[in-house]
Design a protein around this motif. Structure first.
Motif, PDB file in Angstrom:
ATOM      1  N   TYR A  71       0.851  -1.190   0.000  1.00 38.57           N
ATOM      2  CA  TYR A  71       0.000   0.000   0.000  1.00 38.57           C
ATOM      3  C   TYR A  71       0.887   1.240   0.000  1.00 38.57           C
ATOM      4  O   TYR A  71       1.831   1.340   0.791  1.00 38.57           O
ATOM      5  N   GLN A  72       0.588   2.161  -0.887  1.00 39.73           N
ATOM      6  CA  GLN A  72       1.357   3.408  -0.956  1.00 39.73           C
ATOM      7  C   GLN A  72       0.725   4.439  -0.026  1.00 39.73           C
ATOM      8  O   GLN A  72      -0.462   4.679  -0.104  1.00 39.73           O
ATOM      9  N   VAL A 120      -9.693  -0.894  -7.290  1.00 40.31           N
ATOM     10  CA  VAL A 120      -8.695   0.163  -7.422  1.00 40.31           C
ATOM     11  C   VAL A 120      -9.297   1.440  -6.865  1.00 40.31           C
ATOM     12  O   VAL A 120     -10.343   1.903  -7.317  1.00 40.31           O
ATOM     13  N   THR A 121      -8.645   1.975  -5.860  1.00 38.41           N
ATOM     14  CA  THR A 121      -9.079   3.234  -5.257  1.00 38.41           C
ATOM     15  C   THR A 121      -7.901   4.200  -5.263  1.00 38.41           C
ATOM     16  O   THR A 121      -6.751   3.796  -5.417  1.00 38.41           O
ATOM     17  N   VAL A 122      -8.190   5.478  -5.093  1.00 35.19           N
ATOM     18  CA  VAL A 122      -7.145   6.503  -5.052  1.00 35.19           C
ATOM     19  C   VAL A 122      -7.301   7.277  -3.756  1.00 35.19           C
ATOM     20  O   VAL A 122      -8.390   7.788  -3.448  1.00 35.19           O
ATOM     21  N   PRO A 127      -2.893   5.561  -6.237  1.00 38.07           N
ATOM     22  CA  PRO A 127      -3.788   4.429  -6.448  1.00 38.07           C
ATOM     23  C   PRO A 127      -3.390   3.234  -5.583  1.00 38.07           C
ATOM     24  O   PRO A 127      -2.219   3.054  -5.258  1.00 38.07           O
ATOM     25  N   SER A 128      -4.378   2.459  -5.211  1.00 38.26           N
ATOM     26  CA  SER A 128      -4.119   1.210  -4.494  1.00 38.26           C
ATOM     27  C   SER A 128      -4.993   0.124  -5.107  1.00 38.26           C
ATOM     28  O   SER A 128      -6.082   0.396  -5.603  1.00 38.26           O
ATOM     29  N   VAL A 129      -4.477  -1.102  -5.067  1.00 38.22           N
ATOM     30  CA  VAL A 129      -5.167  -2.239  -5.665  1.00 38.22           C
ATOM     31  C   VAL A 129      -5.360  -3.287  -4.576  1.00 38.22           C
ATOM     32  O   VAL A 129      -4.395  -3.823  -4.043  1.00 38.22           O
ATOM     33  N   LEU A 130      -6.613  -3.554  -4.240  1.00 33.73           N
ATOM     34  CA  LEU A 130      -6.956  -4.534  -3.208  1.00 33.73           C
ATOM     35  C   LEU A 130      -7.548  -5.763  -3.872  1.00 33.73           C
ATOM     36  O   LEU A 130      -8.425  -5.657  -4.736  1.00 33.73           O
ATOM     37  N   LEU A 150      -1.782  -4.935  -3.747  1.00 29.08           N
ATOM     38  CA  LEU A 150      -0.757  -5.274  -4.727  1.00 29.08           C
ATOM     39  C   LEU A 150      -0.089  -4.003  -5.226  1.00 29.08           C
ATOM     40  O   LEU A 150      -0.659  -2.912  -5.162  1.00 29.08           O
ATOM     41  N   GLU A 151       1.096  -4.150  -5.753  1.00 31.78           N
ATOM     42  CA  GLU A 151       1.838  -3.043  -6.356  1.00 31.78           C
ATOM     43  C   GLU A 151       1.038  -2.530  -7.551  1.00 31.78           C
ATOM     44  O   GLU A 151       0.827  -3.265  -8.520  1.00 31.78           O
ATOM     45  N   HIS A 152       0.577  -1.288  -7.474  1.00 32.58           N
ATOM     46  CA  HIS A 152      -0.293  -0.763  -8.537  1.00 32.58           C
ATOM     47  C   HIS A 152       0.451  -0.535  -9.840  1.00 32.58           C
ATOM     48  O   HIS A 152      -0.142  -0.572 -10.909  1.00 32.58           O
ATOM     49  N   GLY A 153       1.748  -0.349  -9.790  1.00 33.36           N
ATOM     50  CA  GLY A 153       2.522  -0.091 -11.004  1.00 33.36           C
ATOM     51  C   GLY A 153       2.460  -1.221 -12.008  1.00 33.36           C
ATOM     52  O   GLY A 153       2.479  -0.986 -13.221  1.00 33.36           O
ATOM     53  N   GLN A 154       2.353  -2.451 -11.540  1.00 34.76           N
ATOM     54  CA  GLN A 154       2.309  -3.576 -12.474  1.00 34.76           C
ATOM     55  C   GLN A 154       1.052  -3.534 -13.346  1.00 34.76           C
ATOM     56  O   GLN A 154       1.073  -3.963 -14.494  1.00 34.76           O
ATOM     57  N   PHE A 155      -0.021  -2.974 -12.831  1.00 34.39           N
ATOM     58  CA  PHE A 155      -1.253  -2.878 -13.601  1.00 34.39           C
ATOM     59  C   PHE A 155      -1.146  -1.775 -14.649  1.00 34.39           C
ATOM     60  O   PHE A 155      -1.646  -1.908 -15.756  1.00 34.39           O
ATOM     61  N   ALA A 156      -0.477  -0.675 -14.292  1.00 35.51           N
ATOM     62  CA  ALA A 156      -0.263   0.404 -15.262  1.00 35.51           C
ATOM     63  C   ALA A 156       0.637  -0.092 -16.385  1.00 35.51           C
ATOM     64  O   ALA A 156       0.409   0.209 -17.559  1.00 35.51           O
ATOM     65  N   GLU A 157       1.660  -0.892 -16.052  1.00 32.31           N
ATOM     66  CA  GLU A 157       2.557  -1.445 -17.067  1.00 32.31           C
ATOM     67  C   GLU A 157       1.800  -2.390 -17.995  1.00 32.31           C
ATOM     68  O   GLU A 157       1.985  -2.366 -19.198  1.00 32.31           O
ATOM     69  N   GLN A 158       0.917  -3.233 -17.422  1.00 31.03           N
ATOM     70  CA  GLN A 158       0.133  -4.167 -18.238  1.00 31.03           C
ATOM     71  C   GLN A 158      -0.810  -3.400 -19.162  1.00 31.03           C
ATOM     72  O   GLN A 158      -0.969  -3.749 -20.325  1.00 31.03           O
TER      73      GLN A 158
END
Length: 168
Positions: A71-72, A120-122, A127-130, A150-158
């Motif tokens: 979580y960021q 996904v919430t902000v 952003p955070s991914v639960l 989960l690390e939200h960056g992996q979803f932005a990369e996908q």
């Protein structure tokens, strides 16, 4: 010596049961009760939720834990509850529409899984991914439900890779 019996619930029934449990202990409970449970799981504790009687009369204990290490920012009850409310709604919608739910299993243990529906919430611009996971592999008549950020960056990369493939 008695052996451990293994039961397999279809994913939709397991998720329905899990959503009912999470709804009951966090969304229908009083704010004080829900916040106390949140405090315990946010401190890394595994908390017993209930016992469920199976069709053969045996009982399975359901516990709950949370991993918020990805979580960021600073997680608080309000942010957690918003994410959980959205996760429950997203899973219930997928079940209602009878959409297939992807399930990701751990390489080392098929009894450890993550369900492929996220919330996904902000919060404060981050952003955070639960997601919901489960571990039924302890060899005991129990299931550990795991709420995980989960690390939200992996979803932005996908998403970026998908857009590049679509445009390519």
């Amino acid at each position: 010596m008695a052996g451990t019996q293994t039961y397999t619930l279809p994913t939709d029934k397991f998720l329905t049961l899990s959503m009912n449990l999470l709804n009951k202990v966090f969304l229908e409970a009083t704010r004080t009760e829900a916040k106390n449970l949140y405090r315990e799981i946010s401190e890394g504790q595994s908390v017993p939720l209930t016992r469920v009687r199976m069709e053969d009369g045996s009982e399975v204990r359901f516990d709950l834990s949370m991993d918020h290490s990805k979580y960021q920012g600073r997680l608080n009850f309000g942010a957690f509850r918003a994410g959980l409310t959205l996760l429950v709604a997203n899973i219930v919608e997928a079940l209602r529409e009878e959409k297939p739910v992807r399930t990701f299993h751990a390489e080392h243990d098929q009894n450890v899984m993550i369900f492929g529906i996220a919330a996904v919430t902000v919060e404060d611009g981050e952003p955070s991914v639960l997601v919901l996971g489960a571990d039924a592999g302890s060899g005991q008549p129990s299931v550990l439900l795991q709420l995980m950020y989960l690390e939200h960056g992996q979803f932005a990369e996908q998403a970026a890779a998908g857009e590049a493939a679509d445009n390519g």
